[in-house]
Design an enzyme around this catalytic site. Structure first.
Site, short mmCIF file in Angstrom:
data_model
loop_
_atom_site.label_atom_id
_atom_site.label_comp_id
_atom_site.label_asym_id
_atom_site.label_seq_id
_atom_site.Cartn_x
_atom_site.Cartn_y
_atom_site.Cartn_z
N PRO A 1 5.16 5.27 -7.77
CG PRO A 1 3.43 6.37 -8.91
CD PRO A 1 4.26 5.13 -8.93
CG ASP B 1 -0.38 7.60 -7.49
OD1 ASP B 1 -0.87 8.14 -8.50
OD2 ASP B 1 -0.76 6.51 -7.05
CD GLN C 1 0.84 -1.12 -4.70
OE1 GLN C 1 0.21 -1.10 -5.74
NE2 GLN C 1 0.50 -0.37 -3.66
CD1 TRP D 1 2.02 1.27 -10.45
CD2 TRP D 1 3.89 0.28 -9.70
NE1 TRP D 1 3.09 1.83 -11.11
CE2 TRP D 1 4.24 1.24 -10.67
CE3 TRP D 1 4.90 -0.46 -9.07
CZ2 TRP D 1 5.57 1.48 -11.04
CZ3 TRP D 1 6.21 -0.23 -9.44
CH2 TRP D 1 6.55 0.73 -10.41
CE LYS E 1 -3.32 -4.17 7.69
NZ LYS E 1 -4.63 -4.36 7.05
CE LYS F 1 -1.37 8.66 10.46
NZ LYS F 1 -1.96 9.44 9.37
#
Ligand SMILES: [Zn+2]
Ligand SMILES: [Zn+2]
Length: 1014
Positions: free
Chosen positions: A39, A78, A590, A594, A627, A630
């Site tokens: 999620p 999530d 992850q 996760w 990378k 913003k």
């Protein structure tokens, strides 16, 4: 061709006709293929890396669906955790937990609830637009009461097995967020090249060494965290190592002999050498006196101890020990019964006075025993920099030490240091109480379960993931925060005993239960109001929930059961095929997130893994390899890319540009190239087919028993080989290989089959050969639409519906409702394919030789000379000579054995490996006129298109030029008429209404006109 526009119309057709739902339900009788959606958190705009993950999540279930598997896919969101809280704190301008509590936890959590789905529409739009098929109407949401209840049930199972405990340990702690982090969260936040102090500090021995004159004697220790020095309670040495005593400026300094050079202390006089063990037990004066509470018989602090962890590779071989601020320090403190001195608060602010307790005291304090504490201190110094954040206190502490002559040297170092993965505050290793899951108790099962999982790429299995399991530490899973699944542990205010609650009903049935407000919300602060009576006999205490919430990775890791509210509903979940997953996919970060939490929870609860296959995606960087962030302004907004080039182009780029596990540099240019390089090539083959099929009123399958040509047999052979290859690649979770194979085939189809078959479609009679060409190309295109369906679902649908839907009303109305093609191996002819490859290779080398000599393919040449690798290849080429002559526009093919013969002047050559191809560069007058005739045909055909004529239109051609032009037009009249569908060639001024152009060909001026016949 506007791909994005076609996609939009396909999309609305899908939605109008429920194609996704039908594609799933049509296979409801088949075996299950289980996909788990990892999620995302929808409190920010989706980025390009989300698109990457989502198209890989999509392609595999689409494929298995076409293979007949029943594969429902459920969306999930999530919704808890630090990322959400931080976003709200930012909106509200908060900087600490005090701000949140002042504002009110209820109001704060209400904002979190609102914020977390703030970008849901944007996520859904992106998900739909890229063709990621999953059930967005019935998602699982981790903040739902039902979801939380299953998570509680899972924790209770672990509690009952004795796997949940509260430990007083050093944990990575974010001072800004005011909470512990798990080791997998720490792994997310390392930063390289962080500047910190690198300081050598002098600890003065209480008494000098007996063997030496009585002068001030110091132990030299090294640290990069000066703020931990007030928490120092011991110095550790390596007992077996050799230490030197140096005389420096009328003082003695002690450090490991092996580190003199590194500490820049070479050249000083060594007055004594000794073993580390000789130093053990010496006492030194603390840099800052702490207020220490101890029991009778506790050994005093501020002494030299031995440690097997002390290295003589760096530092000074003397390690400063602050048991409150380091994992090793804490362990050795327990062993040596060293006081644990806290000189810093949980928010990272330096205290005025350090206070400490020996382990025997703080254990009694944890048991909440009433103690009459006696302070040790007589004269206390306040710590420099008190009231400041630790990193800001560092220079003040150093100034203070310098002024007291205790700072030997101060430098800067650049090293790797962990930061909070969400707020980027530097983490502190801090001794405190945290709730743990004893994952180390099931380490063997975690490792064994991993053996059953297929990882793509494979190296993750025993590399990144396997290592992580091997180095397993207990899961610090409580968070001292607000917006999360509340830890379902209640503690008695009076006797301190704890109880774990595993369901809402269990809670409501507790004796003395009170505080419930309807509607029930299991979040803080409402859950904190729920109390019940202490079950201990004779205890009159009230059970109150502990303040912590849990790690949001526990939420997402519990999704295999929590999405179904197991075991309260769907209690057959574990046996009915919905568990474990056949497939999951996320990015490599992850591995410790996760992927780990899924694996750990499943192993703890059911002692088995919960996923069988996992694609682990590499990170996505910008075009320069930086990378995306913003702050740097290099974030790619996915919708703008999709609107420009289409979702299929972006999908194709994601699948084929590099294997999924590689780190990839994303560039819009590479996406822009996909339609040009691949999609348009396929579309042009399709348009070619449609154009001629319409002219000839071709009906697929018509023509009775056909005699396919050699070329037809070849492409059908390649097509069946392609089916086998793509099927194998997708079955092996390798969409990259599948896509690249398809692209290779489409290239051959366009540049070989169609190009070499053109005349078969142009010719006027509808004979068996023409029908065979139509049927062959039709079969290729329809099969391609099915092979492409999982990868580029939009274009595949458009092709399929136009090619099949319009002709066979009884066929499935969507390509996604068809079965995946099955290779007919009897049609695979390896010999024929190898032979054709050889002709292609020789032709391509011949074209390269031509372009080297600057001679267009339109210019006929007398011959081509070829050297091949084997005599068998020579036999093959002899048989296939007409194809080579036609491809290279030459009159003869000659073979040579010896390359040197081709080096002669007058030839242009091109070679690759054993193959050499040469062409003569001299052009006779006769060949030149033939070349000119071909050039004129080419110009006339371009003019036909510019004039907007239909391909089948008959025309009259006009021309005006000199004697040479006239002669060429006369000599090649039949050829020119045939090629351009000209009824006649008129030497003279074009008639009114003709489309005219002036040309200059080989220094000859020429006026051409074309006019359509009515
Ligand atoms: Zn933080
Ligand atoms: Zn009690």
């Amino acid at each position: 061709m506007n791909f994005p526009q076609v996609e939009e119309s396909v999309l609305s057709w899908w939605e109008k006709h429920n194609v996704f739902e039908r594609s799933v339900s049509a296979r409801s009788g088949g075996s299950r293929f289980v996909f788990y959606e990892g999620p995302p958190t929808a409190n920010g705009s989706p980025g390009i890396h989300h698109v990457l993950a989502r198209v890989f999540k999509d392609v595999i279930p689409r494929y298995w669906t076409m293979k007949g598997y029943y594969a429902p896919r459920i969306a999930g969101w999530d919704t808890h955790g630090l990322p959400v809280e931080l976003e709200v704190e930012r909106e509200l301008g908060f900087s600490s937990k005090a701000d949140i509590e002042g504002y009110g936890i209820d109001k704060f959590n209400a904002r979190c609830r609102q914020s977390v789905l703030g970008y849901l529409r944007e996520w859904e739009t992106m998900t739909r637009r890229i063709g990621f098929w999953l059930d967005l109407e019935h998602p699982y949401v981790t903040m739902d009461n039902k979801y939380i209840e299953t998570v509680w049930w899972a924790i209770k199972q672990m509690w009952d097995k004795g796997l949940v405990y509260q430990g007083y340990k050093v944990t990575p702690h974010c001072p800004r967020c005011g909470t512990s982090l798990s080791s997998h969260e720490v792994a997310l936040g390392y930063q390289d090249n962080v500047e910190d102090p690198s300081v050598y500090v002098k600890f003065k021995l209480v008494k000098g060494l007996p063997s030496l004159p009585d002068k001030p004697t110091y132990l030299l220790a090294w640290t990069t965290t000066p703020w931990t020095l007030p928490g120092n309670t011991a110095l550790a040495i390596a007992p077996e190592a050799e230490y030197s005593v140096l005389e420096v400026d009328d003082e003695y300094l002690i450090l490991a002999s092996a580190l003199l050079k590194q500490a820049k202390l070479e050249g000083y006089e060594i007055v004594e050498r000794m073993k580390g063990s000789d130093l053990v037990g010496l006492h030194y004066e603390p840099l800052y006196k702490a207020d220490i509470f101890s029991s009778k018989g506790d050994k005093p602090a501020y002494r030299v101890i031995e440690g097997d962890f002390v290295s003589t590779e760096d530092g000074t071989g003397i390690v400063h020990i602050a048991p409150a601020y380091g994992e090793i320090d804490f362990e050795v403190g327990e062993k040596e019964n060293l006081p644990l001195v806290h000189s810093v608060n949980l928010d990272g602010i330096v205290k005025r006075l350090p206070t400490g307790y020996t382990p025997s005291i703080y254990r009694r304090m944890l048991r909440e025993e009433a103690l009459a504490l006696v302070s040790s201190a007589k004269e206390l110094q306040s710590i420099p920099g008190y009231g400041k954040f630790v990193k800001d206190a560092d220079p003040l502490i150093l100034d203070d030490l310098r002024s007291r002559g205790l700072l030997f040297r101060s430098e800067k170092i650049r090293h790797t240091y962990p930061f909070c993965w969400r707020c980027e505050a530097p983490l502190l290793y801090y001794a405190k109480q945290t709730w743990y899951i004893r994952t180390t108790a099931v380490k063997e099962a975690l490792v064994a379960g991993n053996d059953e999982i297929n990882w793509y790429p494979e190296h993750i299995k025993y590399g990144r993931f396997g290592d992580w399991l091997q180095n397993n530490v207990d899961w610090a899973f409580s968070r001292e925060r607000y917006w999360g699944t509340p830890l379902p542990i209640w503690r008695c205010e009076s006797c301190g005993s704890c109880d774990c609650v595993g369901s809402v009903n269990e809670l409501k049935s507790k004796a003395g239960f009170s505080g419930l407000k309807e509607p029930l919300d299991l979040h803080r602060p409402f859950v904190d109001e729920l109390t019940f009576d202490c079950p201990k006999p004779k205890c009159q205490g009230k059970m109150r929930r502990v303040p912590e919430v849990i790690d949001c990775w526990f939420d997402s890791g519990a999704m295999p059961i929590a999405q179904y509210h197991y075991p309260f509903e769907n209690d057959t979940l574990l046996e009915d095929g919905r568990f474990p997953a056949d497939y999951i996919c996320e990015a490599v970060d992850q591995t410790r997130g996760w992927f780990y939490s899924l694996h750990a929870i499943s192993t703890l609860l059911f002692n088995r893994p919960c996923f069988r296959n996992v694609i682990c995606l590499g990170h996505i960087l910008d075009a320069k390899g930086e990378k995306m962030s913003k702050a740097k302004g290099n974030v790619v907004e996915p919708m703008s890319v999709i609107n420009k080039y289409g979702a299929d182009a972006l999908r194709w780029y994601c699948f084929t540009a590099s294997p999924p596990g590689n780190v990839r540099r994303f560039s819009e240019d590479a996406v822009a190239e996909v339609p040009r390089r691949f999609l348009l090539m396929l579309w042009n083959v399709y348009s070619f087919f449609v154009t001629y099929a319409n002219i000839d009123h071709f009906i697929p399958g018509s023509g009775g028993a056909l005699e396919p040509s050699e070329l037809d047999k070849w492409v059908i052979s390649e097509l069946n080989q392609l089916i086998a290859d793509v099927d194998g690649a997708l079955e092996a979770y390798n969409p990259t290989e599948a896509g690249r194979k398809i692209e290779g085939f489409v290239n051959d189809l366009s540049n070989w089959y169609v190009r070499r078959s053109r005349r078969r479609f142009w010719k006027s009679e509808n004979d068996a050969d023409k029908l065979s060409a139509y049927n062959t190309l039709y079969e290729c295109l329809v099969t391609l639409s099915k092979l492409l369906a999982p990868l580029t679902p939009f274009l595949a649908e458009e092709l399929y519906r136009n090619l099949v839907g319009s002709v066979f009303p009884e066929a499935p109305d969507s390509v996604h409702l068809t079965d995946f093609p099955v290779a007919d191996v009897t049609k695979i002819d390896g010999r024929l394919m190898a032979d054709t490859r050889l002709v292609m290779k020789i032709s391509s080398l011949g074209r390269a030789a031509r372009s080297q000599a600057g001679i267009k393919v339109r210019q006929p040449l007398t011959k081509v000379i070829v050297k091949v690798g084997t005599s068998q290849e020579m036999t093959t080429l002899e048989r296939l000579t007409p194809q080579v002559l036609d491809e290279l526009n030459v009159k003869n093919l000659e073979f040579v054995d010896n390359v040197t013969e081709l080096g002669k002047p007058g030839y242009a050559t091109s070679s690759e490996g054993a193959y050499v191809v040469a062409i003569p560069t001299e052009i006779s007058a006769e060949l030149a006129s033939e070349g000119l005739a071909r050039e004129i045909v080419h110009r006339l055909q371009t003019m036909r298109r510019s004039a907007g004529f239909d391909i089948a239109d008959r025309i009259v051609t006009y021309y005006q030029g000199g004697a040479y032009i006239r002669r060429v037009m006369g000599d090649f009249a039949d050829y020119i008429k045939r090629e351009t569908l000209s009824r006649e060639l008129v030497d003279g001024v074009p008639q009114e209404g003709a489309f005219t152009e002036s040309h200059r060909l080989d220094d000859y001026d020429l006026l051409l006109g074309v006019k359509r016949l009515g």
